[in-house]
Design an enzyme around this catalytic site. Structure first.
Site, short mmCIF file in Angstrom:
data_model
loop_
_atom_site.label_atom_id
_atom_site.label_comp_id
_atom_site.label_asym_id
_atom_site.label_seq_id
_atom_site.Cartn_x
_atom_site.Cartn_y
_atom_site.Cartn_z
N ASP A 103 -3.25 -28.38 -13.41
CA ASP A 103 -2.81 -29.26 -12.33
C ASP A 103 -1.64 -28.61 -11.60
OD1 ASP A 103 -2.49 -31.32 -10.61
OD2 ASP A 103 -2.24 -32.87 -12.14
N GLU A 118 4.63 -46.08 -9.99
CA GLU A 118 5.44 -47.09 -10.69
C GLU A 118 6.50 -47.66 -9.75
OE1 GLU A 118 7.11 -46.19 -14.70
OE2 GLU A 118 9.04 -46.57 -13.73
N HIS A 157 11.00 -32.49 -17.69
CA HIS A 157 10.14 -33.16 -16.70
C HIS A 157 9.66 -34.54 -17.13
CE1 HIS A 157 6.65 -32.56 -19.16
NE2 HIS A 157 5.79 -32.76 -18.21
#
Lengths: 137, 479
Positions: free
Chosen positions: B93, B205, B402
């Site tokens: 990704d 979120e 991260h």
């Protein structure tokens, strides 16, 4: 289904088995779709020929599953059956049967991003073959 | 067993041995290290240290866990003249990353509408397996334009503003993108997936700033206590996965061609100064630019969802991009090495750039504060905003953690969730969740992750990032 899920911290691994090498490749394909959706409602209304090539059997297994992922991403093809026509150490030709993905009909489980080479192994025991494959989620 | 020597508060060394070219450097507390004892991640740190041209250390952030080839949470930098670039050091990704938005919507107001908001987001943002917007499928020439231009592509089509892209890492465009180095297959896979969230750990979120640690920095970033924030976590979708896949095959051949010795096939790489290495970097830049556009489009739909639910316009909700960071990337950056600033190819796989105050790559409006670092946690606990430090620039090639990092496998998580309703448990805490995949919520439940606060505490104590604010979730959509 001839596979079981193995533990991997971030992603998902499977151990798949088959009575022969073609059977192993077939079961790996069915396992891939079983990880993505509930497969019991996939009908076999589309038929497609799929080929893949690679330099050795392990890489070929990755190439084959990656090709099926590609078909799902580009043509929304869910595979229920896979018939392996020819298979040698660096080429596979198969006929797969399934149905176009329909969000209203096929309940999803999770997306598979890719088939990795990590800890990839095909082993031959006396009567059968097994492969360990880790998918990137 | 991988030998570890304690060299400071939250800092550990894997001494160079065998074929390792440099030491390993691990940032972790004793508690986090205990979780790692059974994980092959430390061995992977040592494996990365064997790659040609690596400088200083093979680094692991406190959220490190088992990846394929490179660990997730791994950082490694290579000299351009004899170093390598590895798609495995970036991940499938490409430019999976995080964007944070701030707003002028107060917590009370948002709580009343949280249920409507989660439904609106879930409807507007394509989420989960095989999901996409019917109004967005690009032709290949348009895809190539998008891959070259980065986030400017989306902005020039009305998705966001030009000022916004200044608040994206690298201004929303990784330079050197060459669309002709990307396969037809990648374009085919990517063209219907632009503006989709995906599945797994990706999410949108809505939350709020629960605690501010640094008033000045928070004010500088526009973050106010008890006001709504939004986090968008996604990447380059099938476009990036296919680029990675294609180049892993190229690299497999390159390893043989250049006689590179590897401890793990998934570490396949090519010299930076080789046609294979250069082509990968230009294709990877295309993948990264797709991801910037993806988050830009989703941001637009987040705004639309807020406008529908709160019946307001942009001037009232004030949803603006604080920052957008890459988690999975390889970039040529200048870093101090032996007293000189030199170009290095920095791989960050599950790690965030954390440049210090005064660095020219930090947007002007934040330059006195340092670059914002966005660290999402699990969907039940919290997330953090930090800023980069001089120390990170000296020690970690300007890099911090991260996320929380998983502690349970998906299989273990599903077992642990059996007989429980994670949705109802979270609802009892005031967090509304909607997910597409049947297994997603169980696999992604809070207990499956380390406590992100433990991870961030290590970063803060080791001085490779400075805490600014803690964010608490209100509603989450997942794939």
């Amino acid at each position: 289904m001839e596979y079981k899920i193995t533990d991997h911290t971030a992603d998902i691994g499977i151990e798949v088995r088959g009575d022969s090498l073609p059977d192993l490749f077939r079961n790996a394909a069915l396992a891939l779709f079983d990880l993505m959706v509930f497969t019991d409602r996939i009908e076999t209304v589309i038929e497609k020929n799929v080929t893949a090539a690679a330099e050795d059997p392990e890489a070929l297994l990755v190439a084959w599953l990656s090709e099926l992922l590609y078909l799902f991403d580009t043509q929304a093809l869910l595979v229920r059956e896979a018939e392996i026509m020819t298979l040698d150490s660096n080429r596979i030709e198969a006929r797969v049967r399934g149905e176009t993905f329909d969000r209203a009909k096929h309940r999803t489980k999770r997306e598979i991003k890719a088939v990795t080479y990590h800890h990839l192994k095909i082993e031959k025991n006396n009567s059968h073959f097994t492969a360990r494959i880790i998918f990137d989620l | 067993m991988i030998p570890l020597e304690k060299i400071g508060d939250c800092k550990w060394r894997i001494p160079k041995s065998g074929k390792m070219r440099v030491d390993g450097l691990i940032y972790a507390s004793e508690k986090l290290l205990r979780d790692l004892a059974q994980d092959p991640a430390l061995e992977q740190v040592a494996n990365v240290a064997q790659l040609p041209g690596i400088v200083k250390h093979s680094i692991a952030m406190p959220d490190i866990h088992w990846g394929y080839g490179f660990p997730i949470g791994g950082v490694a930098a290579f000299r351009p003249e004899d170093g390598v670039v590895s798609p495995g050091g970036v991940g499938y990704d490409i430019n999976c990353g995080v964007r944070l938005l701030r707003s002028d919507i107060a917590l009370d107001q948002a709580r009343q509408k949280a249920k409507d908001l989660v439904v609106a987001l879930f409807r507007n943002i394509p989420t989960g397996v095989g999901s996409h917007r019917k109004d967005l499928k690009l032709a290949v020439p348009e895809m190539k334009k998008m891959a070259r231009e980065g986030a400017l592509w989306a902005v020039s089509r009305g998705f966001g503003s030009r000022q916004e892209i200044e608040h994206i890492e690298e201004g929303g465009v990784i330079s050197g993108a060459d669309p002709d180095q990307v396969s037809e297959k990648a374009y085919e896979r990517g063209r219907s997936q632009l503006g989709t969230l995906g599945s797994g750990n990706h999410f949108v979120e809505v939350g709020f700033a629960e605690e501010i640690f640094d008033e000045e920095a928070a004010a500088g970033l526009g973050i106010r206590k008890d006001f709504v924030t939004v986090i968008v976590h996604t990447g380059s979708r099938g476009f990036g996965y296919q680029i990675c896949d294609d180049y892993l095959r190229v690299m497999d051949a390159a390893v043989r061609k250049y006689g590179i010795e590897l401890p793990d096939r998934q570490l396949a790489c090519a010299p930076l100064d080789s046609p294979e290495g250069k082509k990968y970097l230009s294709a990877m830049a295309c993948g990264a630019n797709f991801a910037f556009n993806n988050r830009q489009l989703i941001t637009h739909w987040v705004r639309e969802s807020f406008e529908n639910v709160f019946r307001t316009g942009p001037s009232q909700h004030g949803l603006r991009t604080v920052y957008d960071v890459c988690h999975n990337i390889a970039k040529i950056e200048k870093h101090p090495l032996d007293g000189k600033e030199v170009p290095l190819c920095v791989h960050r796989k599950g790690a965030t750039r954390a440049f210090p105050p005064g660095h020219p790559a930090v947007p002007e409006s934040y330059r006195s504060l340092g670059q914002p670092i966005l660290v999402p946690g699990d969907m039940g606990r919290c997330s953090y905003v930090l800023v980069g430090t001089q120390n990170a620039y000296q020690e970690t090639f300007g890099t911090a953690c991260h996320g929380a990092g998983r502690v349970m496998s998906r299989h273990q998580a599903k077992k642990a969730a059996r007989g429980r309703s994670i949705v109802r448990e979270l609802e009892a805490e005031g967090i509304h969740i909607m997910a597409d995949g049947y297994d997603t919520i169980a696999e992604e439940m809070p207990d499956a992750y380390k406590n992100v606060s433990d991870v961030v505490e290590v970063v803060h104590r080791a001085g490779i990032g400075r805490k600014v604010a803690r964010l608490k979730p209100l509603c989450v959509i997942k794939g």
